[in-house]
Design a protein around this motif. Structure first.
Motif, short mmCIF file in Angstrom:
data_model
loop_
_atom_site.label_atom_id
_atom_site.label_comp_id
_atom_site.label_asym_id
_atom_site.label_seq_id
_atom_site.Cartn_x
_atom_site.Cartn_y
_atom_site.Cartn_z
N TYR A 1 0.83 -1.19 0.00
CA TYR A 1 0.00 0.00 0.00
C TYR A 1 0.88 1.25 0.00
O TYR A 1 1.99 1.26 0.51
N ASP A 2 0.33 2.31 -0.60
CA ASP A 2 0.98 3.61 -0.61
C ASP A 2 0.05 4.61 0.06
O ASP A 2 -1.18 4.57 -0.12
N ILE A 3 0.64 5.51 0.84
CA ILE A 3 -0.11 6.57 1.49
C ILE A 3 0.30 7.89 0.83
O ILE A 3 1.43 8.34 1.00
N LYS A 4 -0.62 8.46 0.05
CA LYS A 4 -0.33 9.70 -0.66
C LYS A 4 -0.93 10.86 0.13
O LYS A 4 -2.15 10.99 0.22
N LYS A 5 -0.06 11.69 0.67
CA LYS A 5 -0.46 12.71 1.63
C LYS A 5 -0.69 14.05 0.93
O LYS A 5 0.12 14.49 0.12
N ASP A 6 -1.79 14.69 1.28
CA ASP A 6 -2.08 16.05 0.82
C ASP A 6 -2.05 16.96 2.06
O ASP A 6 -3.04 17.08 2.79
N GLU A 7 -0.89 17.58 2.30
CA GLU A 7 -0.72 18.37 3.52
C GLU A 7 -1.64 19.58 3.55
O GLU A 7 -2.15 19.96 4.61
N LYS A 8 -1.86 20.18 2.40
CA LYS A 8 -2.68 21.39 2.35
C LYS A 8 -4.10 21.12 2.82
O LYS A 8 -4.66 21.88 3.62
N ASN A 9 -4.71 20.03 2.35
CA ASN A 9 -6.10 19.72 2.69
C ASN A 9 -6.21 18.75 3.87
O ASN A 9 -7.33 18.45 4.30
N GLY A 10 -5.10 18.25 4.35
CA GLY A 10 -5.13 17.33 5.49
C GLY A 10 -5.79 16.01 5.17
O GLY A 10 -6.53 15.47 6.00
N THR A 11 -5.53 15.49 3.96
CA THR A 11 -6.14 14.22 3.55
C THR A 11 -5.06 13.28 3.01
O THR A 11 -3.94 13.71 2.68
N VAL A 12 -5.42 12.01 2.95
CA VAL A 12 -4.52 11.00 2.36
C VAL A 12 -5.32 10.13 1.40
O VAL A 12 -6.50 9.85 1.62
N ASP A 13 -4.69 9.76 0.31
CA ASP A 13 -5.22 8.76 -0.60
C ASP A 13 -4.49 7.46 -0.36
O ASP A 13 -3.25 7.45 -0.20
N ILE A 14 -5.24 6.37 -0.33
CA ILE A 14 -4.65 5.05 -0.08
C ILE A 14 -4.73 4.24 -1.36
O ILE A 14 -5.81 4.11 -1.97
N VAL A 15 -3.61 3.67 -1.76
CA VAL A 15 -3.55 2.84 -2.96
C VAL A 15 -3.01 1.47 -2.58
O VAL A 15 -1.88 1.35 -2.08
N TYR A 16 -3.84 0.43 -2.78
CA TYR A 16 -3.42 -0.95 -2.55
C TYR A 16 -3.06 -1.59 -3.89
O TYR A 16 -3.80 -1.43 -4.88
N ARG A 17 -1.97 -2.32 -3.92
CA ARG A 17 -1.59 -3.06 -5.11
C ARG A 17 -1.39 -4.52 -4.72
O ARG A 17 -0.59 -4.82 -3.83
N ALA A 18 -2.13 -5.39 -5.38
CA ALA A 18 -2.09 -6.82 -5.06
C ALA A 18 -1.48 -7.60 -6.22
O ALA A 18 -1.93 -7.49 -7.36
N VAL A 19 -0.43 -8.33 -5.92
CA VAL A 19 0.22 -9.21 -6.91
C VAL A 19 -0.01 -10.65 -6.44
O VAL A 19 0.59 -11.08 -5.45
N PRO A 20 -0.88 -11.40 -7.13
CA PRO A 20 -1.26 -12.73 -6.62
C PRO A 20 -0.17 -13.79 -6.72
O PRO A 20 -0.09 -14.68 -5.88
N GLY A 21 0.67 -13.71 -7.75
CA GLY A 21 1.64 -14.79 -7.93
C GLY A 21 0.98 -16.04 -8.51
O GLY A 21 -0.01 -15.96 -9.25
N GLU A 22 1.52 -17.19 -8.15
CA GLU A 22 1.01 -18.46 -8.66
C GLU A 22 0.02 -19.10 -7.69
O GLU A 22 0.11 -18.90 -6.48
N LYS A 23 -0.93 -19.87 -8.26
CA LYS A 23 -1.78 -20.68 -7.40
C LYS A 23 -0.94 -21.79 -6.75
O LYS A 23 -0.06 -22.36 -7.39
#
Length: 744
Positions: free
Chosen positions: A321-343
């Protein structure tokens, strides 16, 4: 090593002119067997001498750690190894510290020195350092540990650690400089070092004792608390401890930069859409948009996404996950990235640690088998199911990756004592003098079959019981039970005594319907005899002694997904049964019984081993033509309403009063660990119950109290101290009771 080199040089000098080995002799060797010695020195008789192999053999002998000195001599091919062995530890005393035998034994294991271990100055030095660390953990500063080593003979020493505990530092004041939005109460929930409180001797109050080893972690705990409340820029410096050694008191200072509080703006999940639609996850996330950001919820959401992907067979899925911070507005965007790999598929399930329990008994409680596609939910619930059997003190299941698409599951169990023979007695406020004898085995011959033979004798009850329970007949989804009993109960009423004798049996069969859900049916046959004895001054109408038979069919449903047999911390138990009496016999009624139990640990919320418990039960009796005195519902006792005697509320006069047909009881309880002992706990509770002849609310009572629990060698033991809140003068109350073999 210098000494060893000199000895080896001397030995080799005597071997330079040797040609072959006529014999090999090991002198003063007792720590290892001759077989092991021959394997260590691989040259045999008639072989040519090899200085390289002799050199390596001496080194290998030293590696065992048993020897202070080794020398080698050659007398015309007769090779002799001379050993001077290290002495063994015959006794270890630790004076001036712990007093309880159990604590001392644990401490000896912790420092690595106990009876039978090999003595060395290095081991003693490490043991001394470990004792000093342990003293510092408990807040004792400048402690002194002196060591006395007594040579009992050439092969044994006695070691005494004399401990002079240093000053115990008490924290009188904790300052949180820079804290504005969070306060002391918030910090004290997560820190180990706390300010001394009023009446610090009481168990619920902070004693203020310094825990020096935890100081370096307390700052991180405070910072983590800020992250959980949205302050992702928060910084906490290492604490400063100012000690006044004249009074053994200290001030503890934390310096905090809070920063601003952030809210969650947008949440995005990137994953292969053909694998699973991202929208499937959003409603289940704990972190919500437009709410205060919480790092703990973020991590739980990442674990949730990984679990759901792993349930599809992608055991080694990676979620970042990445936490993208917006200091001016006091908010964060959260981005999850899932890599499944092999079964990943299960190649094998390996079981270790079970010296008694059969492998097949363990395997039937694991939801994953060789050839199965991996599932994280199955993996976690397999551990819980094994723990619920009560056969093991500890259960761990590890994943061992073999190839990119194959893994082994390694099941590691530590078996618990499942059988006992009990001869005991006691005294209770209701039962008076009690005697108990039983033979119980929960895991007969490691088969998983439970067998019980008990005899309970007291002033009010005599009970003999023989029971068998097979949770999995021939490792199938079917279960079976059989019970044979003889019970005599005495009820002491205001003007008469009732003796009720019951001889009976039950036999049942059940089946697993789905995971954690079971259904079954039992047949129960009881032969009941009721004898009444009235006081001499009673002149009213007297009930007639009676004999009757109760024959009934009891279908039932039960659910259990808790994580442990004796001490559940998570999950619930629920069940319902419907007893249909009238399949022959005299009694004709329908009795419905429903119960619900819920367990929740507060560890995740407060990092404390507190357990919240709730239980409720609802019983309803319907008349089909004949309800006898003993068929009535009753309220009171440790299983329904503590603070009142067993069966305190129910029909008191069998001629005048009708049977009680509706009953409800519930309990709220909060359980705490008792000191540092994991097998003892205490708790506080509130009980509320209702009962009536045709209404639930004819009689309403409640109570509060405390309960002490111990997982004793004889089974779960409860000591109950209760105080009724709204009792009336005619109520049969009970301020203390104990129960053996039962839990919440």
């Amino acid at each position: 090593m210098k000494k060893k080199s000199i000895l080896l040089s001397i030995a080799f000098a005597s071997l330079l002119n040797a040609e072959g080995i006529k014999s090999v002799e090991y002198i003063n060797l007792t720590k290892i067997s001759p077989t092991v010695a021959k394997e260590t020195f691989s040259l045999n008789e008639d072989e040519e001498l090899s200085l390289v192999k002799i050199n390596q053999a001496v080194k290998d002998f030293y590696k065992y750690g048993y020897f202070e000195d080794i020398s080698v001599q050659n007398d015309n091919g007769a090779l002799k190894f001379f050993f001077k062995e290290k002495p063994s530890v015959a006794n270890v005393d630790i004076l001036g510290y712990k007093t309880r035998d159990k604590d001392l034994e644990g401490l000896k294991k912790q420092i690595g020195l106990s009876k039978g271990t090999m003595y060395s100055t290095e081991k003693v030095k490490k043991a001394k350092e470990e004792l000093l660390r342990e003293l510092e953990k408990e807040g004792y500063i400048n402690s002194v540990v002196e060591v006395e080593v007594e040579n009992l003979n050439e092969n044994a020493v006695s070691i005494t650690f004399n401990i002079n505990k240093g000053d115990e530092i008490v924290i009188k004041k904790v300052n949180y400089f820079g804290a504005e939005d969070l306060d002391n109460g918030d910090f004290e929930r997560v820190t180990a070092n706390k300010e001394e409180e009023f009446a610090s001797w009481f168990i619920t109050q902070n004693d203020g004792e310094l825990k020096a080893d935890q100081l370096k972690y307390d700052g991180k705990r405070i910072q983590e608390l800020y992250f959980e409340n949205g302050y992702i820029d928060a910084k906490v410096e290492n604490p400063f401890l100012e000690v006044d050694f004249a009074s053994n008191q200290a001030d503890l200072d934390f310096y905090i930069e809070e920063g601003k509080q952030y809210y969650t703006n947008k949440i995005k999940i990137y994953i292969q859409s053909e694998l699973v639609k991202p929208k499937f996850f959003y409603n289940e996330l704990k972190l919500k948009e437009d709410r205060v950001f919480n790092i703990k919820k973020l991590r739980k959401d990442a674990e949730f996404i990984k679990t759901k992907i792993a349930d599809l067979g992608y055991a080694f899925a990676n979620v970042t996950y990445d936490i993208k911070k917006d200091e001016k507005n006091g908010t964060v965007d959260i981005v999850y990235r899932a890599v499944p790999g092999e079964k990943v598929y299960i190649r094998d399930v390996k079981i270790t640690g079970n010296s008694r329990t059969l492998d097949r008994v363990i395997r039937r409680n694991i939801y994953l088998a060789p050839g199965d596609l991996f599932s994280m939910t199955d993996f976690k619930e397999s551990r819980n199911k094994l723990a619920r059997t009560g056969y093991f003190d500890d259960v761990r299941i590890e994943q061992k990756r073999i190839t990119k698409d194959k893994m082994d599951l390694v099941v590691k169990v530590k078996e618990a004592p499942t059988g006992n023979i009990i001869l005991g007695g006691g005294y209770g406020s209701y039962d008076k003098v009690m005697f108990n004898a039983s033979i119980k085995e929960k895991n007969l011959f490691g088969s998983g079959i439970a067998a019980t033979l008990t005899a309970d004798l007291s002033a009010v009850e005599t009970k003999f019981n023989l029971a068998f329970d097979n949770p999995s007949i021939r490792d199938s989804k079917f279960s079976g039970s059989f019970n044979l009993y003889n019970v005599e109960d005495e009820y002491d009423k205001s003007y008469y005594d009732l003796t009720k004798k019951t001889k009976g049996m039950s036999i049942g069969v059940g089946r697993a319907i789905m995971r954690n859900l079971y259904a079954g049916v039992k047949y129960q046959l009881d032969f009941i005899k009721e004898d009444y004895e009235y006081s001499l001054n009673y002149t009213g109408t007297q009930a007639v002694d009676q004999d009757y038979t109760s024959s009934s069919i009891i279908p039932y449903l039960s659910f259990n997904n808790t994580d442990d047999y004796y001490l559940p911390r998570y999950g619930m138990k629920a069940g319902t049964s419907l007893q249909y009496a009238g399949v022959g016999g005299d009694s004709k009624y329908i009795k419905s019984k429903t119960y619900f139990k819920y367990f929740y640990s507060l560890t995740d919320l407060y990092d404390l081993d507190w357990i919240f418990r709730y239980r409720s039960q609802v019983n309803v009796l319907l008349d089909r033509g004949r309800i006898n005195q003993g068929d009535s519902l009753y309220l009171g006792g440790t299983k329904t309403l503590r603070g009142f005697k067993s069966s305190a509320f129910g029909p008191q006069d069998p001629l005048i009063e009708e049977p009680y047909k509706k009953m409800f009881a519930n309990s709220l309880e909060l359980s705490f660990p008792f000191a540092d002992l994991t097998d003892m706990r205490w708790g506080v509770f509130y009980d509320y119950g209702m009962i009536g002849q045709n209404s639930f609310t004819d009689i309403k009572r409640s109570s509060v109290g405390a309960v002490f629990e111990w997982k004793s060698p004889f089974g779960p033991l409860q000591l109950v101290f209760a105080q009724p809140i709204d009792d009336e003068p005619t109520d049969d109350t009970s301020s203390f009771e104990f129960a053996l073999g039962s839990s919440f």
